[in-house]
Design a protein around this motif. Structure first.
Motif, PDB file in Angstrom:
ATOM      1  N   ASN A   1       0.829  -1.207   0.000  1.00 34.91           N
ATOM      2  CA  ASN A   1       0.000   0.000   0.000  1.00 34.91           C
ATOM      3  C   ASN A   1       0.862   1.254   0.000  1.00 34.91           C
ATOM      4  O   ASN A   1       0.562   2.241  -0.683  1.00 34.91           O
ATOM      5  CB  ASN A   1      -0.918   0.011   1.226  1.00 34.91           C
TER       6      ASN A   1
ATOM      7  N   SER B   1       0.980   3.945  -3.040  1.00 38.95           N
ATOM      8  CA  SER B   1       0.595   5.329  -2.756  1.00 38.95           C
ATOM      9  C   SER B   1       1.698   6.303  -3.172  1.00 38.95           C
ATOM     10  O   SER B   1       1.420   7.360  -3.752  1.00 38.95           O
ATOM     11  CB  SER B   1       0.288   5.475  -1.260  1.00 38.95           C
TER      12      SER B   1
ATOM     13  N   HIS C   1      -8.910  -2.566   1.771  1.00 39.08           N
ATOM     14  CA  HIS C   1      -9.563  -1.344   1.295  1.00 39.08           C
ATOM     15  C   HIS C   1      -8.561  -0.211   1.086  1.00 39.08           C
ATOM     16  O   HIS C   1      -8.735   0.642   0.214  1.00 39.08           O
ATOM     17  CB  HIS C   1     -10.655  -0.927   2.278  1.00 39.08           C
ATOM     18  N   ILE C   2      -7.448  -0.206   1.872  1.00 38.80           N
ATOM     19  CA  ILE C   2      -6.437   0.845   1.708  1.00 38.80           C
ATOM     20  C   ILE C   2      -5.683   0.657   0.391  1.00 38.80           C
ATOM     21  O   ILE C   2      -5.315   1.634  -0.271  1.00 38.80           O
ATOM     22  CB  ILE C   2      -5.461   0.833   2.903  1.00 38.80           C
TER      23      ILE C   2
ATOM     24  N   VAL D   1      -7.702   2.322  -2.228  1.00 37.35           N
ATOM     25  CA  VAL D   1      -7.636   3.791  -2.115  1.00 37.35           C
ATOM     26  C   VAL D   1      -6.355   4.282  -2.786  1.00 37.35           C
ATOM     27  O   VAL D   1      -6.365   5.243  -3.577  1.00 37.35           O
ATOM     28  CB  VAL D   1      -7.687   4.243  -0.637  1.00 37.35           C
ATOM     29  N   SER D   2      -5.225   3.626  -2.473  1.00 37.92           N
ATOM     30  CA  SER D   2      -3.934   4.018  -3.061  1.00 37.92           C
ATOM     31  C   SER D   2      -3.950   3.832  -4.573  1.00 37.92           C
ATOM     32  O   SER D   2      -3.444   4.676  -5.331  1.00 37.92           O
ATOM     33  CB  SER D   2      -2.807   3.181  -2.451  1.00 37.92           C
TER      34      SER D   2
ATOM     35  N   ARG E   1     -13.892   7.225   1.091  1.00 36.68           N
ATOM     36  CA  ARG E   1     -12.595   7.509   0.477  1.00 36.68           C
ATOM     37  C   ARG E   1     -12.515   6.937  -0.938  1.00 36.68           C
ATOM     38  O   ARG E   1     -11.942   7.553  -1.840  1.00 36.68           O
ATOM     39  CB  ARG E   1     -11.473   6.939   1.337  1.00 36.68           C
TER      40      ARG E   1
END
Length: 829
Positions: A527, A531, A558-559, A562-563, A595
């Motif tokens: 992640n 990112s 989920h992160i 997002v990234s 997000r």
């Protein structure tokens, strides 16, 4: 009276110690129905301390049921009156009673009055010191026993003495005594030796002792399993458990309670569930310790349904049970349910302790309820818990940090009588998470001056994001050097923070290099690097890394998405972003949160698909928040869609009317299309709310010094040289075809004044200072708190070509690498 202790305790409460004499006490005979008052003792003298009278009471029962220090003293007085103060058995039981009631002074006094002490008395006194956490006194008492008693220690002597050892040297000395006296093969003593060596991290010695034992009971196996657990060695703990079961021994409640935390530590939910099946099969589920351990292990895996089922099936619940389930919901981001359970706990009459309050402080911090949070603080002060335990103080600092009240957090921190490493970590983290990077760095520097405070993993994870925020690359690299020395740089969380620091400081190559060296079994480092690639505009590389992640069997969370969606947004990869959004839901069952929606709206809006972005917002299953409407408004400003931008701003100000940044966005949108009346109206609206625009700044790193510039800055010592350099650069830029873009001047003034305003933008001041303060052709690193101005972005391309320098600029959204007149973003940001 229905029972002995009720009758006796009632009598002792009524009779003051000063009035105790033989006439006061009737003789009691033990009958089938209890203790029955029969007759007065036939003695009238009040001085009977030297009389050897037969005991009128069953003192063994009375001592065993006594729960009050004052009653214990009355029982003691009665023994003296009856001439039984030298009864070694009864006096030794009094020693234990006083210790259990928290009065070690009376324990020692009672022990000293014994003229002829046996081994039972000495063992009891040593154990009393250990139970009262007086380890040095326990060792002194043991040494006194060896020197003056003339008695030989037995196998009951050594377990408390070994527990009292405060260092490994003392422990090895006691181990020598054990071997000399031949107790090293006693299972109780051996288990205590295993606990001793594991306490000081000497697991190899502990395991050698365990392996050499000819006979091992369940307690021995439990001691070895617990030793590995306490030292974080989950694999070895499970290995010992398997050996134990292969030898035909069954797990008892202690085994289960010891091994379940190991399953959580190793992330082995399957083993945890198998142990739960064993518990049910062998009827251990009713044991309160086992149930508490099950609650904790399911909590660590976020399985709140299983947590609740275990709790609901408990026939007996103690304070630990309630604390465990409250903490389970609190630590899994469900503060509302946690608070409801606390109220239920109060309803059934369970009084909170320090651990309950620690959970409550976190709960109210998550709920952002300042009023109730202050009441928790008052409750702690009334009970004087702040002075008793640093843990409660750390919880308060954390609570105020979550509320954003860093002034209150700092006040509590300063009031702590003792500050441990967790106190400092909590304060530093609070500053970092509230955007106060400079304050976090100052706190870290203050902590470094405390020689007794040793930084831990949590310290580095707290301070590295602060260095990332201000772009303090040199300081971050120094931390990396320290981490290499103590081998912490390969810890997954520390390494992830380092990757993030290098990414946000513009050294993506170093971040990628570190990523290849560390363990990558979880999604956390993946992640971080995805990112970092995203903010540098390397969306295609980020997508390839995502494929590599899946190929290595690492499941995204989920992160991760997002990234990934953010990387697609910065690179304009609309189709790829939409595929990732669908994959997240259909393949991995991850429901999009705010997000994810914010990234998708930004992706579509930035690419010019404003209608598609608006339709996505309209179809959301949850209420859009300020970040969603803010992303749509920002897209409308970029593409000049005033009508949709006005609509988005109206929704935006409904959900967050106190964020001045949204007023600035709307004002800039009107200014870009020349609607100055709209600009005036928005600015007036912001003033009516008492809001002020966040001042923009740019910083440039020269050597180890960070220089900060604001628009139109005239106070810098090198102000004259800076503006002269800008005039020279402007002339050279125009000769290469540069034309100022006055649409980025948000004031209604003449063109010549607009050109002066553009020249004095803070990113240009920082660039000019970097040029005159560093060697030719060396790179310049600039950090901004706001989005880069479009005209300054164009100017930076010309300046990089004229000066033959690399200009690395990080704004509020992403990185821009200017080289040979080209920006890495491809003019898409």
């Amino acid at each position: 009276a229905p029972s002995s202790h009720v009758c006796m305790c009632s009598l002792l409460k009524l009779v003051p110690i000063s009035k105790l004499n033989l006439v006061s006490f009737p003789r009691f005979f033990h009958c089938r129905d209890g203790f029955t008052m029969h007759m007065q003792l036939p003695y009238t003298s009040t001085r009977a301390t030297n009389l050897a009278l037969p005991l009128p009471f069953d003192f063994d029962v009375l001592i065993r049921v006594c729960r009050d220090i004052n009653i214990a003293k009355r029982l003691h007085t009665l023994l003296v009156v009856l001439g039984k103060a030298q009864d070694v058995v009864l006096s030794t039981k009094l020693v234990n009673l006083y210790a259990s009631l928290g009065d070690i002074t009376f324990s020692r006094s009672t022990f000293n009055q014994l003229q002829r002490k046996n081994i039972f008395a000495w063992n009891s006194m040593v154990a009393a010191y250990v139970r009262s956490c007086r380890r040095h006194e326990a060792l002194s008492c043991f040494n006194e026993f060896l020197l003056v008693s003339g008695l030989r220690p037995d196998f009951y002597t050594f377990p408390p003495v070994l527990k009292a050892c405060v260092n490994l040297i003392d422990g090895k000395k006691i181990h020598c005594y054990v071997v000399k006296l031949g107790f090293d093969w006693d299972v109780f003593v051996a288990a205590s030796l295993i606990n001793l060596y594991s306490r000081f991290g000497a697991l190899d010695v502990a395991y050698e002792l365990f392996d050499e034992m000819p006979d091992r009971d369940v307690g021995m196996w439990n001691a070895m399993i617990s030793a590995f657990c306490q030292n974080g060695n989950a694999d070895e703990a499970l290995h010992v458990l398997n050996r134990m079961r292969s030898e035909g021994l069954k797990m008892d409640p202690v085994t289960v309670s010891s091994v379940l935390p190991v399953c959580a530590l190793s992330g082995d939910i399957v083993s945890g569930m198998l142990i739960h099946l064993y518990v049910i099969k062998h009827g251990l589920e009713m044991d309160v310790f086992v149930s508490n351990a099950l609650i904790n292990v399911y909590s660590k895996f976020g399985r709140l349904g299983d947590v609740q089922r275990v709790f609901d099936h408990m026939e007996v619940r103690d304070l630990v049970s309630w604390n465990s389930i409250i903490a389970a919901y609190e630590q899994n981001d469900d503060p509302t349910t946690a608070l409801g359970l606390f109220k239920e706990m109060q309803f059934v009459g369970i009084q909170p302790d320090l651990l309950t309050i620690v959970s409550l402080a976190s709960i109210f911090g998550q709920l952002s309820d300042r009023r109730i949070s202050s009441s928790i603080h008052g409750f702690i002060i009334r009970h004087e818990w702040l002075e008793k335990d640093v843990v409660i103080g750390n919880a308060l600092v954390n609570m105020y940090a979550k509320l954003g009240a860093m002034d209150c957090a700092c006040t509590v921190f300063e009031q702590l009588p003792v500050k441990d490493i967790i106190s400092w970590n909590t304060l530093i983290t609070g500053y970092t998470q509230n955007g106060l990077a400079s304050e976090a760095i100052n706190a870290f520097n203050m902590m470094e001056k405390c020689t007794k405070i040793i930084p831990t993993q949590g310290t580095w994870v707290s301070i590295l994001p602060a260095y990332s925020h201000v772009g303090a690359l040199q300081q971050g690299m120094k931390i990396h050097g320290r981490l290499i020395k103590n081998w912490l740089y390969k810890d997954v969380f520390v390494a992830t923070s380092l990757i993030d620091m290098y990414g946000k400081c513009g050294r993506l190559v170093d971040g990628m290099s570190l990523f290849t060296e560390i363990p990558r079994e979880t999604s956390v480092p993946w992640n971080a690097i995805i990112s970092s690639l995203g903010i540098h505009g390397d969306g295609e590389v980020a997508l390839q890394l995502f494929k590599d992640m899946l190929a290595e069997g690492v499941e995204p969370d989920h992160i991760t998405f997002v990234s990934l969606l953010s990387a697609c947004s910065h690179s304009g990869l609309v189709n790829e972003g939409e595929r990732c959004f669908d994959l997240m839901q259909k393949e991995y069952g991850i429901k999009p949160n705010l997000r994810h929606y914010g990234c998708m709206v930004d992706l579509l809006g930035r690419a010019g698909y404003l209608e598609k972005a608006y339709n996505l917002v309209s179809s959301m299953s949850m209420q859009p928040d300020a970040s969603i409407w803010g992303a749509l408004l920002s897209a409308c400003r970029i593409h000049g869609n005033v009508d949709l931008g006005t609509f988005a701003s109206s929704r935006l100000l409904e959900v967050d009317s106190e964020n001045v940044g949204y007023y600035v966005l709307l004002s800039n949108m009107y200014a870009n299309v020349g609607k100055w009346e709209g600009v005036t109206k928005v600015r007036s609206l912001a003033r009516d709310h008492g809001l002020r625009k966040i001042p923009g700044w740019s910083s440039v790193v020269v050597g180890n010094i960070v220089e900060v510039f604001y628009t139109g800055n005239q106070t810098h010592p090198k102000c004259t040289e800076i503006y002269e350099e800008l005039r020279v650069l402007a002339s050279k830029m125009k000769s290469l075809g540069y034309v100022p873009d006055y649409s980025f001047v948000l004031q209604d003034v003449e063109d010549d004044e607009k050109e002066q305003i553009l020249m004095s933008h803070y990113e240009r001041l920082a660039m000019a200072f970097g040029i005159i303060s560093t060697p030719p052709r060396s790179p310049i690193r600039i950090f901004k708190n706001l989005r880069v101005c479009g005209d300054c972005h164009n100017a930076a391309k010309f300046i990089s070509k004229i000066t033959e320098r690399d200009i690395i600029m990080r704004d509020s959204n992403r990185f821009h690498h200017f080289k040979h007149g080209i920006c890495s973003c491809g003019d898409y940001w």
